[in-house]
Design a protein around this motif. Structure first.
Motif, PDB file in Angstrom:
ATOM      1  N   SER A 375       0.823  -1.208   0.000  1.00 25.56           N
ATOM      2  CA  SER A 375       0.000   0.000   0.000  1.00 25.56           C
ATOM      3  C   SER A 375       0.860   1.262   0.000  1.00 25.56           C
ATOM      4  CB  SER A 375      -0.922   0.013   1.216  1.00 25.56           C
ATOM      5  OG  SER A 375      -0.159   0.111   2.406  1.00 25.56           O
ATOM      6  N   GLU A 376       0.221   2.364  -0.330  1.00 25.83           N
ATOM      7  CA  GLU A 376       0.918   3.646  -0.357  1.00 25.83           C
ATOM      8  C   GLU A 376       1.447   4.030   1.013  1.00 25.83           C
ATOM      9  OE1 GLU A 376       0.076   8.276  -1.797  1.00 25.83           O
ATOM     10  OE2 GLU A 376      -1.519   6.763  -1.908  1.00 25.83           O
ATOM     11  N   CYS A 377       0.681   3.710   2.058  1.00 27.74           N
ATOM     12  CA  CYS A 377       1.111   4.094   3.405  1.00 27.74           C
ATOM     13  C   CYS A 377       2.365   3.330   3.838  1.00 27.74           C
ATOM     14  CB  CYS A 377      -0.025   3.883   4.403  1.00 27.74           C
ATOM     15  SG  CYS A 377      -0.498   2.165   4.642  1.00 27.74           S
ATOM     16  N   MET A 378       2.559   2.116   3.297  1.00 21.07           N
ATOM     17  CA  MET A 378       3.748   1.338   3.642  1.00 21.07           C
ATOM     18  C   MET A 378       5.026   1.981   3.106  1.00 21.07           C
ATOM     19  SD  MET A 378       2.448  -2.560   2.923  1.00 21.07           S
ATOM     20  CE  MET A 378       1.075  -3.286   3.835  1.00 21.07           C
ATOM     21  N   LEU A 379       4.886   2.808   2.070  1.00 18.40           N
ATOM     22  CA  LEU A 379       6.041   3.444   1.451  1.00 18.40           C
ATOM     23  C   LEU A 379       6.170   4.918   1.805  1.00 18.40           C
ATOM     24  CD1 LEU A 379       5.655   1.978  -2.154  1.00 18.40           C
ATOM     25  CD2 LEU A 379       7.214   1.167  -0.391  1.00 18.40           C
ATOM     26  N   SER A 380       5.193   5.459   2.517  1.00 18.32           N
ATOM     27  CA  SER A 380       5.115   6.912   2.703  1.00 18.32           C
ATOM     28  C   SER A 380       6.097   7.449   3.738  1.00 18.32           C
ATOM     29  CB  SER A 380       3.690   7.312   3.097  1.00 18.32           C
ATOM     30  OG  SER A 380       3.318   6.687   4.315  1.00 18.32           O
ATOM     31  N   ARG A 381       6.515   6.611   4.665  1.00 16.98           N
ATOM     32  CA  ARG A 381       7.418   7.096   5.720  1.00 16.98           C
ATOM     33  C   ARG A 381       8.651   6.191   5.824  1.00 16.98           C
ATOM     34  NH1 ARG A 381       3.261   8.689  10.696  1.00 16.98           N
ATOM     35  NH2 ARG A 381       2.106  10.320   9.539  1.00 16.98           N
ATOM     36  N   PRO A 382       9.547   6.280   4.856  1.00 18.31           N
ATOM     37  CA  PRO A 382      10.743   5.435   4.909  1.00 18.31           C
ATOM     38  C   PRO A 382      11.669   5.833   6.050  1.00 18.31           C
ATOM     39  CG  PRO A 382      10.926   7.046   3.151  1.00 18.31           C
ATOM     40  CD  PRO A 382       9.529   7.151   3.685  1.00 18.31           C
ATOM     41  N   THR A 383      12.348   4.857   6.606  1.00 21.57           N
ATOM     42  CA  THR A 383      13.357   5.141   7.628  1.00 21.57           C
ATOM     43  C   THR A 383      14.568   5.788   6.962  1.00 21.57           C
ATOM     44  OG1 THR A 383      14.428   2.990   7.341  1.00 21.57           O
ATOM     45  CG2 THR A 383      12.605   3.119   8.924  1.00 21.57           C
ATOM     46  N   LEU A 384      15.470   6.297   7.784  1.00 27.22           N
ATOM     47  CA  LEU A 384      16.672   6.928   7.254  1.00 27.22           C
ATOM     48  C   LEU A 384      17.485   5.922   6.444  1.00 27.22           C
ATOM     49  CD1 LEU A 384      18.647   9.289   7.040  1.00 27.22           C
ATOM     50  CD2 LEU A 384      19.646   8.547   9.230  1.00 27.22           C
ATOM     51  N   ILE A 385      17.631   4.714   6.974  1.00 23.50           N
ATOM     52  CA  ILE A 385      18.398   3.673   6.281  1.00 23.50           C
ATOM     53  C   ILE A 385      17.747   3.354   4.938  1.00 23.50           C
ATOM     54  CG2 ILE A 385      19.168   1.276   6.360  1.00 23.50           C
ATOM     55  CD1 ILE A 385      20.695   3.128   8.196  1.00 23.50           C
ATOM     56  N   GLN A 386      16.419   3.237   4.937  1.00 22.72           N
ATOM     57  CA  GLN A 386      15.726   2.926   3.701  1.00 22.72           C
ATOM     58  C   GLN A 386      15.887   4.055   2.690  1.00 22.72           C
ATOM     59  OE1 GLN A 386      11.711   1.289   3.969  1.00 22.72           O
ATOM     60  NE2 GLN A 386      11.133   2.388   2.107  1.00 22.72           N
ATOM     61  N   SER A 387      15.829   5.288   3.145  1.00 17.79           N
ATOM     62  CA  SER A 387      15.997   6.430   2.245  1.00 17.79           C
ATOM     63  C   SER A 387      17.387   6.435   1.615  1.00 17.79           C
ATOM     64  CB  SER A 387      15.776   7.739   3.007  1.00 17.79           C
ATOM     65  OG  SER A 387      14.446   7.831   3.474  1.00 17.79           O
ATOM     66  N   ILE A 388      18.393   6.114   2.413  1.00 12.34           N
ATOM     67  CA  ILE A 388      19.764   6.046   1.887  1.00 12.34           C
ATOM     68  C   ILE A 388      19.876   4.927   0.851  1.00 12.34           C
ATOM     69  CG2 ILE A 388      22.162   5.513   2.485  1.00 12.34           C
ATOM     70  CD1 ILE A 388      21.617   6.866   5.206  1.00 12.34           C
ATOM     71  N   LYS A 389      19.286   3.771   1.173  1.00 16.06           N
ATOM     72  CA  LYS A 389      19.339   2.647   0.242  1.00 16.06           C
ATOM     73  C   LYS A 389      18.595   2.970  -1.055  1.00 16.06           C
ATOM     74  CE  LYS A 389      19.043  -1.586   1.804  1.00 16.06           C
ATOM     75  NZ  LYS A 389      18.551  -2.813   2.494  1.00 16.06           N
ATOM     76  N   GLU A 390      17.481   3.695  -0.938  1.00 12.08           N
ATOM     77  CA  GLU A 390      16.743   4.074  -2.146  1.00 12.08           C
ATOM     78  C   GLU A 390      17.558   5.020  -3.011  1.00 12.08           C
ATOM     79  OE1 GLU A 390      12.625   5.195  -2.007  1.00 12.08           O
ATOM     80  OE2 GLU A 390      12.308   4.096  -0.140  1.00 12.08           O
ATOM     81  N   ARG A 391      18.261   5.946  -2.398  1.00 12.88           N
ATOM     82  CA  ARG A 391      19.087   6.883  -3.154  1.00 12.88           C
ATOM     83  C   ARG A 391      20.212   6.136  -3.876  1.00 12.88           C
ATOM     84  NH1 ARG A 391      18.715  10.827  -6.148  1.00 12.88           N
ATOM     85  NH2 ARG A 391      17.160  11.557  -4.650  1.00 12.88           N
ATOM     86  N   ILE A 392      20.843   5.226  -3.177  1.00 11.46           N
ATOM     87  CA  ILE A 392      21.902   4.417  -3.804  1.00 11.46           C
ATOM     88  C   ILE A 392      21.321   3.593  -4.942  1.00 11.46           C
ATOM     89  CG2 ILE A 392      23.540   2.522  -3.442  1.00 11.46           C
ATOM     90  CD1 ILE A 392      23.841   3.524  -0.539  1.00 11.46           C
ATOM     91  N   ALA A 393      20.161   2.974  -4.678  1.00  9.81           N
ATOM     92  CA  ALA A 393      19.511   2.124  -5.696  1.00  9.81           C
ATOM     93  C   ALA A 393      19.168   2.906  -6.945  1.00  9.81           C
ATOM     94  CB  ALA A 393      18.265   1.469  -5.100  1.00  9.81           C
ATOM     95  N   TYR A 394      18.667   4.121  -6.755  1.00 12.00           N
ATOM     96  CA  TYR A 394      18.310   4.955  -7.912  1.00 12.00           C
ATOM     97  C   TYR A 394      19.541   5.296  -8.739  1.00 12.00           C
ATOM     98  CZ  TYR A 394      16.609   8.855 -10.692  1.00 12.00           C
ATOM     99  OH  TYR A 394      16.292   9.680 -11.732  1.00 12.00           O
ATOM    100  N   THR A 395      20.652   5.563  -8.067  1.00 11.26           N
ATOM    101  CA  THR A 395      21.885   5.949  -8.743  1.00 11.26           C
ATOM    102  C   THR A 395      22.429   4.808  -9.600  1.00 11.26           C
ATOM    103  OG1 THR A 395      22.442   7.482  -6.950  1.00 11.26           O
ATOM    104  CG2 THR A 395      24.221   6.824  -8.408  1.00 11.26           C
ATOM    105  N   ILE A 396      22.356   3.607  -9.070  1.00 11.58           N
ATOM    106  CA  ILE A 396      22.950   2.465  -9.765  1.00 11.58           C
ATOM    107  C   ILE A 396      21.899   1.624 -10.501  1.00 11.58           C
ATOM    108  CG2 ILE A 396      24.866   2.349  -8.147  1.00 11.58           C
ATOM    109  CD1 ILE A 396      23.521  -0.045  -6.827  1.00 11.58           C
ATOM    110  N   SER A 397      20.674   2.113 -10.593  1.00 13.02           N
ATOM    111  CA  SER A 397      19.570   1.302 -11.150  1.00 13.02           C
ATOM    112  C   SER A 397      19.821   0.796 -12.570  1.00 13.02           C
ATOM    113  CB  SER A 397      18.258   2.092 -11.101  1.00 13.02           C
ATOM    114  OG  SER A 397      18.319   3.272 -11.867  1.00 13.02           O
ATOM    115  N   PRO A 398      20.543   1.515 -13.435  1.00 15.40           N
ATOM    116  CA  PRO A 398      20.788   0.948 -14.781  1.00 15.40           C
ATOM    117  C   PRO A 398      21.597  -0.336 -14.777  1.00 15.40           C
ATOM    118  CG  PRO A 398      21.161   3.315 -14.793  1.00 15.40           C
ATOM    119  CD  PRO A 398      21.018   2.907 -13.358  1.00 15.40           C
ATOM    120  N   PHE A 399      22.295  -0.612 -13.656  1.00 12.79           N
ATOM    121  CA  PHE A 399      23.177  -1.776 -13.607  1.00 12.79           C
ATOM    122  C   PHE A 399      22.698  -2.849 -12.634  1.00 12.79           C
ATOM    123  CE2 PHE A 399      25.708   2.076 -14.451  1.00 12.79           C
ATOM    124  CZ  PHE A 399      26.091   1.789 -15.750  1.00 12.79           C
ATOM    125  N   LEU A 400      21.518  -2.652 -12.035  1.00 15.21           N
ATOM    126  CA  LEU A 400      21.021  -3.648 -11.077  1.00 15.21           C
ATOM    127  C   LEU A 400      20.523  -4.897 -11.806  1.00 15.21           C
ATOM    128  CD1 LEU A 400      19.148  -1.423  -8.493  1.00 15.21           C
ATOM    129  CD2 LEU A 400      21.279  -2.691  -8.158  1.00 15.21           C
TER     130      LEU A 400
END
Length: 400
Positions: A375-400
């Motif tokens: 659900s949308e609410c499950m993604l609406s409040r990411p933890t700090l660790i999750q936010s960092i991982k998402e930023r890293i994931a977005y940066t390297i997403s062409p190679f995942l």
């Protein structure tokens, strides 16, 4: 201070070189390659969603081969199950059957030199696909032959998502049971699968057997209409877009990795605005770092606009399937991610037969019944660790 400046300059130079290498390598590849286009064929298809069932049938067919066995996998592990598979190929080669095995250099990097030497000693023709090469060293190091093709005597073919390793037969506790979609086929399209294998073999070895009649025995048409669709690291984005344009009511996407291009994301948003139902099935358990986090950015947008995102809970979900309006189904090797769109060599099968589509629909409903809604609410409040991982994931997403 001077050392820090030198290190920063060095890092900048390396990143700049990687960027130039990749872009020029990609341009060179697209200018010197093309996607082969095959016509609609008629044959008979059988769907497997469990690795044990699939490999029991595959091993039996290989064991009964009398002329030639051509095998291409992205991954062959260095484990007991893989050794059993390779032993079968060596036994067939010793019996006089012509055996060729082509594996991706990176995906099957754990295969030892001893095993390769043993394969060749026993008469198996072996080659790697996509070893890194100059002048575009970084780009070629990122290329993958992600196809899984087996052609036996030019009469029986296999393609789909399953590789060779213990996890694919439910022997990895963390990823068990393994859910996948794999096809066995007979009929007219075997010639297309054979041509794809022999083209990849030629690319890897410069040995060209594509005009050899002995590998292309004439096959009788079967009952199911379908079409083989290969891609060479480009063109898949356009193919998926064409699929979406055919939708009138519903699209279901099953994929282990959901990292669409911006163009495909916009196409999905347009469909939602038209009132077309969009269901996306992904695994709850991940088999690679950052792939779940890479998807969250897109899920937030799509869920907010009406998409249903489901996380498969009964083991690991590795299926690659598109299902449109009970009229068209796509099963193959391509994931719904940027690597499959813009780097990997893939091969899919478009299926139009109503009876087969009905069978696939039942399998998909089974997948859905074993999934829970993200659900949308499950993604609406990411933890700090999750936010960092998402930023890293977005940066390297062409190679995942």
């Amino acid at each position: 201070m001077k050392i820090a400046i030198v290190l920063l300059l060095l890092l900048f130079f390396v990143l700049y070189w990687l960027r130039i290498d990749f872009r020029r390598g990609q341009k060179h590849h697209t200018q010197n390659n093309h996607n082969r286009v095959y016509p609609k064929r008629r044959g008979d298809l059988k769907l497997y969603t469990d690795g044990n069932d699939l490999f029991a049938e595959l091993f039996k067919d290989i064991d009964q081969a009398t002329k030639h066995v051509h095998v291409l996998f992205y991954i062959i592990r260095n484990d007991q199950f893989s050794q059993h598979f390779l032993d079968l190929l060596m036994r067939k080669a010793r019996s006089g059957v012509e055996v060729r095995i082509l594996i991706d250099w990176m995906g099957s990097r754990n295969i030892s030199k001893r095993i390769i030497k043993e394969l060749k000693k026993n008469g198996v023709h072996f080659s790697y696909s996509f070893t890194p090469k100059l002048p575009y060293l970084f780009y070629t190091s990122q290329k993958r032959n992600h196809r899984k093709i087996t052609v036996i005597d030019g009469e029986i073919g296999y393609l789909g998502g399953l590789n060779i390793g213990k996890e694919y037969i439910n022997q990895d506790p963390r990823l068990c049971p393994w859910r996948d979609y794999h096809l066995k086929m007979t009929g007219e399209s075997i010639q297309d699968l054979q041509y794809e294998f022999l083209t990849d073999w030629y690319t890897a070895t410069k040995e060209d057997y594509r005009n050899s009649d002995s590998y292309f025995p004439k096959q009788q048409p079967g009952s199911m209409q379908h079409m083989i669709v290969p891609t060479e690291g480009f063109g898949l984005e356009e193919i998926f877009t064409q699929f979406f344009h055919k939708a009138k009511n519903e699209i279901i996407i099953g994929t282990p990795y959901f990292i669409p291009s911006e163009a495909l994301l916009e196409e999905l948003r347009k469909l939602l605005k038209k009132g077309i139902k969009l269901t996306i099935i992904v695994p709850f358990v991940s088999d690679h770092p950052f792939v779940k986090e890479a998807a969250y950015r897109y899920f937030r947008i799509l869920i907010k606009e009406g998409a249903h995102v489901l996380q498969f809970q009964n083991g690991f979900y590795h299926s690659k399937v598109l299902f449109i309006d009970n009229n068209l189904c796509d099963i193959g090797t391509a994931n719904f991610d940027k690597r499959s769109l813009f780097l990997n060599h893939e091969v899919n099968c478009l299926i139009y037969d109503p009876s087969f589509l009905a069978e696939v629909a039942k399998k998909i409903q089974d997948d859905i019944s074993k999934s829970t809604t993200l659900s949308e609410c499950m993604l609406s409040r990411p933890t700090l660790i999750q936010s960092i991982k998402e930023r890293i994931a977005y940066t390297i997403s062409p190679f995942l």
